[in-house]
Scaffold this active site. Structure first.
Site, PDB file in Angstrom:
ATOM      1  N   HIS A  55       1.251  -2.189   7.090  1.00 13.30           N
ATOM      2  CA  HIS A  55       0.089  -1.540   6.490  1.00 13.30           C
ATOM      3  C   HIS A  55      -0.910  -2.573   5.973  1.00 13.30           C
ATOM      4  O   HIS A  55      -1.607  -2.329   4.991  1.00 13.30           O
ATOM      5  CB  HIS A  55       0.521  -0.623   5.334  1.00 13.30           C
ATOM      6  CG  HIS A  55       1.335   0.548   5.761  1.00 13.30           C
ATOM      7  ND1 HIS A  55       2.020   1.354   4.874  1.00 13.30           N
ATOM      8  CD2 HIS A  55       1.574   1.082   6.987  1.00 13.30           C
ATOM      9  CE1 HIS A  55       2.644   2.311   5.532  1.00 13.30           C
ATOM     10  NE2 HIS A  55       2.399   2.163   6.816  1.00 13.30           N
TER      11      HIS A  55
ATOM     12  N   HIS B 171       0.348   5.918   3.357  1.00 14.65           N
ATOM     13  CA  HIS B 171       0.223   5.354   4.695  1.00 14.65           C
ATOM     14  C   HIS B 171      -1.252   5.346   5.088  1.00 14.65           C
ATOM     15  O   HIS B 171      -1.976   6.310   4.808  1.00 14.65           O
ATOM     16  CB  HIS B 171       1.056   6.164   5.688  1.00 14.65           C
ATOM     17  CG  HIS B 171       2.531   6.091   5.409  1.00 14.65           C
ATOM     18  ND1 HIS B 171       3.427   5.503   6.257  1.00 14.65           N
ATOM     19  CD2 HIS B 171       3.253   6.516   4.336  1.00 14.65           C
ATOM     20  CE1 HIS B 171       4.644   5.568   5.737  1.00 14.65           C
ATOM     21  NE2 HIS B 171       4.558   6.170   4.565  1.00 14.65           N
TER      22      HIS B 171
END
Length: 599
Positions: free
Chosen positions: A532, A576
């Protein structure tokens, strides 16, 4: 004869334009907009800009076509079939001191759709605090939750799960879009742990509360996972925004298997460097081509690719560029700095079951049977991503960790999480270790607001040489303590009454991690990326003197160049990043359209 040519030629051009190009000699030499990278940001921007039929748009992707690849279109295969494949960049990090000097794989999608074509498809919008914090930091209210939520509605299309079960009480459909290009859905196959997770929210609601929908801006608690899945297939940025009806636009060209190696600048009328064109090639030994953009060049190559391309093009710390024999265009030491990523750790328990998803990993017969069911009926285990539910949590305000680290910003605000849980009905891991025999339950934990920071610098002026990537995992002791707290919370969760008789105790890999020191060692030995990475080209703050792009995502110090991808966020999302990048790109498209509305 000439009249016939005028009739036939547009038809021929339209036919050619509806296809993907691999040969740069077949495309035009100049466009209104050139978009670099066909991940989420690039796919959205190219789609939205080409809505104006008078604008010629070129989208360039270094990777391959995404069509026909069952290994990535099948949701269940997401965690198993992406590392070290031809559709990934296959980056690695430098040894990580916080992880006992382990070197890590660092995956990015090298394919139409970018990382949205290989990720876990988990769709989290972030909290109201996350977006309001960006608005406050940049001074741009357009990034506030109240403003950005309309873009989520615009881009989403609520679709039925694969098994078409009644989803009442599992999310709030009215909080979502119904007609956008991107499909959003709920789990389409039940596992034996689903009910136990939900039952835990009832028996231990104070510590692990249930919330109907984690995407209303208030994500704290346990909710059903929303994923970018359309019935039984991954809904990538390519599937959503580069679908055939969009590729058929005669003003949209998509060039694949060509890597942009440099942005070219010329001085504009004000004496500022203006981005006029890009250079591209398919390999270090292949010919170099140049394509011009009369309005703007938009970089959407991701937190690694966009930062590397800026540095290769002369935007970065001047002395470091000189060491690579790169002429400085604009001196900005922040390019490639401030990298943030979520450290992930998977905890395992022995399951008293003979029906976990481990069967599909340990037994070829079971896997083949599941695959056959999926292909024949569109049902079964393969229709879903890694976890049926997601938990986002905070520690109590009086936790000792906050007294020890009073200056660490612990997430965007009280509505944002500090750590996350994902559950797997079987063994889950990001580590390159053999899959063990037996039956297991896994809880993956993610530190959502890490204090550690990393960086990206050039290893070479050769654009085909990967940069030096240092995420800096667990270099802040705060992150270790937060990981330790999450480990303990996961054990509390798995020891609640609904798991009695099913949970047979910790798996051997962590059974000896009992004391705080032992848990910390386990954390350092087993933490991995969850891919990420963000903030390498972050937006500048209201105080100025920092950042790489302004709040409209234009690169500072030059004109004609924007960045639209996950690299521009000044903070990491407490969740996310997929959904947030879609919304970012939708707003960026409107900003670009507004810039050129009178031209």
């Amino acid at each position: 004869m000439l009249k016939i040519l005028f009739i036939i030629l547009p038809l021929l051009i339209s036919s050619v334009c509806s296809k993907l190009f691999t040969d740069p000699t077949l495309i035009a030499d100049d466009y209104d907009f050139v978009v670099v990278g066909a991940g989420i940001g690039g796919s959205v921007v190219a789609n939205r800009l080409s809505e104006n039929p008078s604008w010629k748009v070129l989208l360039i992707e270094a990777g391959m076509d995404n069509a026909g690849l069952e290994a990535i279109s099948t949701p269940f295969l997401a965690p198993t079939d992406s590392p070290n494949k031809e559709w990934t960049w296959n980056y690695t990090t430098v040894p990580q001191p916080g992880l006992l000097n382990r070197t890590l794989t660092y995956q990015r999608g090298k394919i139409l759709g970018g990382t949205s074509s290989i990720n876990f498809m988990i769709y989290t919008r972030g909290s109201t605090d996350f977006w309001d914090n960006i608005a406050s930091y940049t001074g741009d209210l357009g990034w506030s939750w109240a403003s950005i939520v309309s873009y989520f509605i615009k881009l989403e299309s609520v679709t039925a799960p694969a098994d078409h079960h009644d989803t009442k009480g599992q999310w709030q459909p009215l909080a979502h879009g119904l007609s956008g290009p991107l499909a959003i859905s709920l789990p389409g196959a039940s596992t034996e742990i689903n009910k136990r997770i939900v039952q835990t929210t009832r028996t231990n609601s104070s510590e692990f509360p249930f919330i109907v929908d984690g995407n209303t801006g208030f994500p704290l608690g346990i909710s059903w996972v929303q994923a970018t899945i359309n019935d039984t297939l991954r809904a990538s940025a390519a599937a959503a925004y580069l679908a055939p009806q969009y590729l058929a636009r005669p003003n949209l060209h998509v060039l694949i298997q060509q890597q942009v190696t440099k942005v070219i600048f010329q001085k504009n009328g004000r004496g500022l460097p203006h981005a006029t064109s890009v250079q591209l090639s398919s390999s270090p030994s292949s010919p170099i081509f140049t394509v011009s953009a009369s309005r703007e060049i938009i970089l959407s190559a991701g937190s690694i690719g966009s930062a590397q391309l800026l540095l290769l093009s002369g935007i970065g710390e001047q002395e470091a560029l000189a060491a690579q024999n790169i002429t400085s265009v604009f001196n900005n030491p922040e390019v490639g700095q401030n990298m943030i990523d979520h450290p992930c750790l998977v905890n395992h328990w022995i399951a008293n079951s003979t029906n976990t998803l481990d069967l599909l990993s340990q037994n070829t017969t079971d896997f083949n049977a599941a695959e056959a069911q999926y292909e024949a009926t569109g049902e079964g285990e393969m229709v879903d991503t890694v976890s049926p539910l997601i938990g986002i949590f905070r520690l109590p305000p009086n936790s000792a960790i906050f007294k020890e680290f009073p200056k660490v910003k612990t997430a965007s605000g009280p509505n944002a999480g500090q750590f996350e849980f994902l559950w797997r009905d079987g063994w889950a891991t990001f580590l390159p270790v053999p899959y063990p025999n037996g039956s297991y339950t896994s809880v993956s934990q993610v530190v959502l607001s890490p204090a550690s920071r990393g960086s990206l610098v050039l290893a070479s002026s050769d654009p085909f040489t990967a940069p030096i990537i240092d995420p800096g995992f667990l270099t802040s002791e705060y992150d270790v303590l937060m990981s330790r707290a999450a480990v303990k919370a996961s054990r509390d969760f798995m020891n609640t009454p609904p798991w009695k008789g099913f949970n047979m105790g910790l798996a051997p890999d962590q059974a000896d991690a009992v004391t705080d020191d032992e848990i910390d060692t386990y954390v350092r030995e087993n933490t991995t990326p969850i891919y990420h990475m963000t903030s390498t080209v972050r937006m500048e703050s209201t105080t100025g003197g920092d950042g790489v792009v302004d709040s409209s995502l234009q690169v500072k110090g030059v004109t004609g160049l924007r960045v639209v991808d996950n690299s521009v966020f000044p903070f990491i999302i407490e969740g996310h990043p997929e959904a947030t990048i879609y919304a970012l790109a939708e707003r960026a498209s409107d900003l670009i359209k507004f810039t050129w509305k009178d031209f």
